[in-house]
Design an enzyme around this catalytic site. Structure first.
Site, PDB file in Angstrom:
ATOM      1  CD  GLU A  89      -2.848   1.103   2.414  1.00  0.00           C
ATOM      2  OE1 GLU A  89      -3.587   0.109   2.434  1.00  0.00           O
ATOM      3  OE2 GLU A  89      -2.894   2.019   3.254  1.00  0.00           O
TER       4      GLU A  89
ATOM      5  NE  ARG B 209     -17.501   5.542   8.439  1.00  0.00           N
ATOM      6  CZ  ARG B 209     -17.556   5.512   9.754  1.00  0.00           C
ATOM      7  NH1 ARG B 209     -18.679   5.161  10.356  1.00  0.00           N
ATOM      8  NH2 ARG B 209     -16.497   5.811  10.487  1.00  0.00           N
ATOM      9  N   GLY B 210     -14.669   5.642   4.899  1.00  0.00           N
ATOM     10  CA  GLY B 210     -13.821   6.800   5.207  1.00  0.00           C
ATOM     11  C   GLY B 210     -14.055   7.206   6.646  1.00  0.00           C
ATOM     12  CG  ASP B 211     -11.109   7.537   9.562  1.00  0.00           C
ATOM     13  OD1 ASP B 211     -11.724   6.592  10.100  1.00  0.00           O
ATOM     14  OD2 ASP B 211      -9.899   7.494   9.290  1.00  0.00           O
TER      15      ASP B 211
HETATM   16  P1  FAD Z   1     -17.768   0.550   7.283  1.00  0.00           P
HETATM   17  O1  FAD Z   1     -17.628  -0.826   6.802  1.00  0.00           O
HETATM   18  O2  FAD Z   1     -18.936   1.346   6.800  1.00  0.00           O
HETATM   19  O3  FAD Z   1     -17.792   0.522   8.885  1.00  0.00           O
HETATM   20  C1  FAD Z   1     -17.700   1.733   9.633  1.00  0.00           C
HETATM   21  C2  FAD Z   1     -18.386   1.556  10.982  1.00  0.00           C
HETATM   22  O4  FAD Z   1     -19.798   1.507  10.799  1.00  0.00           O
HETATM   23  C3  FAD Z   1     -18.014   0.253  11.676  1.00  0.00           C
HETATM   24  O5  FAD Z   1     -18.009   0.487  13.059  1.00  0.00           O
HETATM   25  C4  FAD Z   1     -19.153  -0.687  11.309  1.00  0.00           C
HETATM   26  O6  FAD Z   1     -19.337  -1.716  12.263  1.00  0.00           O
HETATM   27  C5  FAD Z   1     -20.332   0.285  11.287  1.00  0.00           C
HETATM   28  N1  FAD Z   1     -21.390  -0.136  10.345  1.00  0.00           N
HETATM   29  C6  FAD Z   1     -21.215  -0.613   9.095  1.00  0.00           C
HETATM   30  N2  FAD Z   1     -22.415  -0.898   8.531  1.00  0.00           N
HETATM   31  C7  FAD Z   1     -23.368  -0.568   9.454  1.00  0.00           C
HETATM   32  C8  FAD Z   1     -24.806  -0.621   9.461  1.00  0.00           C
HETATM   33  N3  FAD Z   1     -25.496  -1.051   8.405  1.00  0.00           N
HETATM   34  N4  FAD Z   1     -25.446  -0.204  10.591  1.00  0.00           N
HETATM   35  C9  FAD Z   1     -24.762   0.237  11.685  1.00  0.00           C
HETATM   36  N5  FAD Z   1     -23.397   0.311  11.718  1.00  0.00           N
HETATM   37  C10 FAD Z   1     -22.712  -0.081  10.613  1.00  0.00           C
HETATM   38  N6  FAD Z   1      -9.506   5.773   5.044  1.00  0.00           N
HETATM   39  C11 FAD Z   1      -9.359   6.740   4.106  1.00  0.00           C
HETATM   40  O7  FAD Z   1      -9.839   7.870   4.311  1.00  0.00           O
HETATM   41  N7  FAD Z   1      -8.682   6.510   2.931  1.00  0.00           N
HETATM   42  C12 FAD Z   1      -8.150   5.294   2.639  1.00  0.00           C
HETATM   43  O8  FAD Z   1      -7.568   5.117   1.569  1.00  0.00           O
HETATM   44  C13 FAD Z   1      -8.290   4.242   3.607  1.00  0.00           C
HETATM   45  N8  FAD Z   1      -7.795   2.998   3.362  1.00  0.00           N
HETATM   46  C14 FAD Z   1      -8.002   1.983   4.275  1.00  0.00           C
HETATM   47  C15 FAD Z   1      -7.532   0.702   3.984  1.00  0.00           C
HETATM   48  C16 FAD Z   1      -7.707  -0.354   4.892  1.00  0.00           C
HETATM   49  C17 FAD Z   1      -7.208  -1.736   4.540  1.00  0.00           C
HETATM   50  C18 FAD Z   1      -8.371  -0.095   6.131  1.00  0.00           C
HETATM   51  C19 FAD Z   1      -8.554  -1.204   7.139  1.00  0.00           C
HETATM   52  C20 FAD Z   1      -8.846   1.182   6.426  1.00  0.00           C
HETATM   53  C21 FAD Z   1      -8.669   2.232   5.512  1.00  0.00           C
HETATM   54  N9  FAD Z   1      -9.159   3.528   5.750  1.00  0.00           N
HETATM   55  C22 FAD Z   1      -9.001   4.529   4.819  1.00  0.00           C
HETATM   56  C23 FAD Z   1      -9.812   3.834   7.049  1.00  0.00           C
HETATM   57  C24 FAD Z   1     -11.342   3.675   6.978  1.00  0.00           C
HETATM   58  O9  FAD Z   1     -11.896   4.635   6.117  1.00  0.00           O
HETATM   59  C25 FAD Z   1     -11.880   3.832   8.400  1.00  0.00           C
HETATM   60  O10 FAD Z   1     -11.453   2.771   9.206  1.00  0.00           O
HETATM   61  C26 FAD Z   1     -13.384   4.076   8.535  1.00  0.00           C
HETATM   62  O11 FAD Z   1     -13.649   4.532   9.860  1.00  0.00           O
HETATM   63  C27 FAD Z   1     -14.249   2.862   8.291  1.00  0.00           C
HETATM   64  O12 FAD Z   1     -14.284   2.512   6.988  1.00  0.00           O
HETATM   65  P2  FAD Z   1     -14.991   1.145   6.512  1.00  0.00           P
HETATM   66  O13 FAD Z   1     -14.940   1.145   5.041  1.00  0.00           O
HETATM   67  O14 FAD Z   1     -14.449  -0.008   7.236  1.00  0.00           O
HETATM   68  O15 FAD Z   1     -16.503   1.449   7.002  1.00  0.00           O
END
Ligand code: FAD
Length: 297
Positions: free
Chosen positions: A17, A107-109
């Protein structure tokens, strides 16, 4: 090539990455990084997406360079939280025009803005919504993020249930958040099997080579720091070369244990440091080669 198809042919899959340089730095810096990473022949290189930030536009450009100039498969990260459908469709179109077939749907932070509300009105409140939307397009293989120690917004069990929803929405493979103690990964893997999650899960490993880096990362993702790791940081924090050696040895140890336990793949968070990636690949190359050969038989 779709990354899901690499997983059917190879085990373990090894990827790196990288992140786009800050706007104040020249884009050439990242090309120097890719120049140094390319001869290691990773199965793919992923490029992070700076959610709504100034580096976001560079993701497509860098991923395109990886794919079309270096002939290495590219995975473009994409975050949904701050975008609407029209904006996401525009980025997907750009990716498609650049021959990029793999997207890590995130989702993103959450934005720091105190006015921001995680509401139903958002087009992509969770990554699963983005996955569903990308799936409509039928042009991309889709990766998703997962959290062996749980995600900060929820409990471990809730997060696992939410992960099932994301996988059901159409995720083809998963990459984990970094972890410093492999037992979290093994516990998590067992739980995913019990929940019928049958797609490949790549272990995300970050070689920690600087004390500020680990502080920042832990504050962002809350990973548990084992005593063995703390000792390294405390002992060598003022000696960058010793800390680098120890950080690489620690990551190598984690990777060898994961490989020996049959992990689907290793995703190295390179932090744009090709020397560290090179040393880790060199430390593990004969093991990866032997496992790939065994898998191909
Ligand atoms: P989700 O899968 O949507 O989860 C987010 C939160 O919401 C979790 O707590 C989950 O349990 C909860 N949730 C999900 N679905 C539901 C639902 N239906 N109802 C209620 N709660 C729900 N960030 C960046 O900005 N740019 C990047 O390039 C980036 N790359 C990453 C790469 C990897 C491998 C990882 C592990 C993380 C990366 N991140 C990046 C960080 C990521 O954006 C954050 O961790 C973010 O907070 C969560 O993203 P997610 O896609 O896992 O979200």
């Amino acid at each position: 090539m779709y990354i899901k198809d690499i997983f059917t042919k190879k085990k373990p899959v090894i990827s790196f990455e990288i992140f786009p340089p800050k706007p104040s730095a020249s884009i050439q810096t990242i090309y120097n990084t890719i120049d140094a990473l390319a001869p290691l022949r990773p199965d793919y290189i992923s490029v992070t997406y700076g959610a709504g930030g100034s580096t976001s536009k560079k993701t497509v450009e860098i991923a395109s360079m990886i794919k079309n100039t270096y002939d290495i498969e590219a995975l473009a990260h994409l975050t949904g939280i701050t975008y609407n459908k029209k904006e996401i469709d525009h980025i997907l179109k750009e990716l498609n025009e650049n021959n990029i077939e793999n997207v890590l749907a995130l989702r993103g932070d959450l934005p720091q803005d105190p006015e921001f509300k995680l509401s139903e009105e958002l087009d992509f409140k969770y990554a699963s919504h983005l996955v569903k939307h990308i799936k409509l397009n039928q042009k991309f293989c889709i990766g998703g993020a997962c959290y062996p120690e749980g995600h900060m917004d929820t409990t471990k069990e809730e997060d696992l249930s939410n992960l099932c929803k994301k996988v059901d929405a159409g995720v083809d493979f998963l990459i984990t958040q970094l972890f410093l103690d492999n037992h979290f990964f093994y516990e998590f893997k067992e739980k995913t099997i019990k929940r019928n999650i049958n797609i490949p899960i790549q272990a995300g490993i970050m070689p920690v080579i600087n004390k500020n880096q680990i502080r920042r990362i832990i504050s962002l993702c809350g990973a548990y720091i084992p005593k063995k790791f703390l000792k390294i940081i405390d002992k060598y924090e003022n000696n960058p070369e010793a800390l680098k050696d120890a950080g690489i040895a620690y990551a190598t140890d984690q990777i060898i244990d994961l490989l020996s336990s049959g992990v689907d793949g290793i995703h190295i968070y390179t932090m744009n440091n090709p020397e560290v990636a090179k040393r880790i690949v060199s430390n593990t190359s004969s093991i990866v080669y032997a496992l790939n050969k065994k898998h191909a038989v």
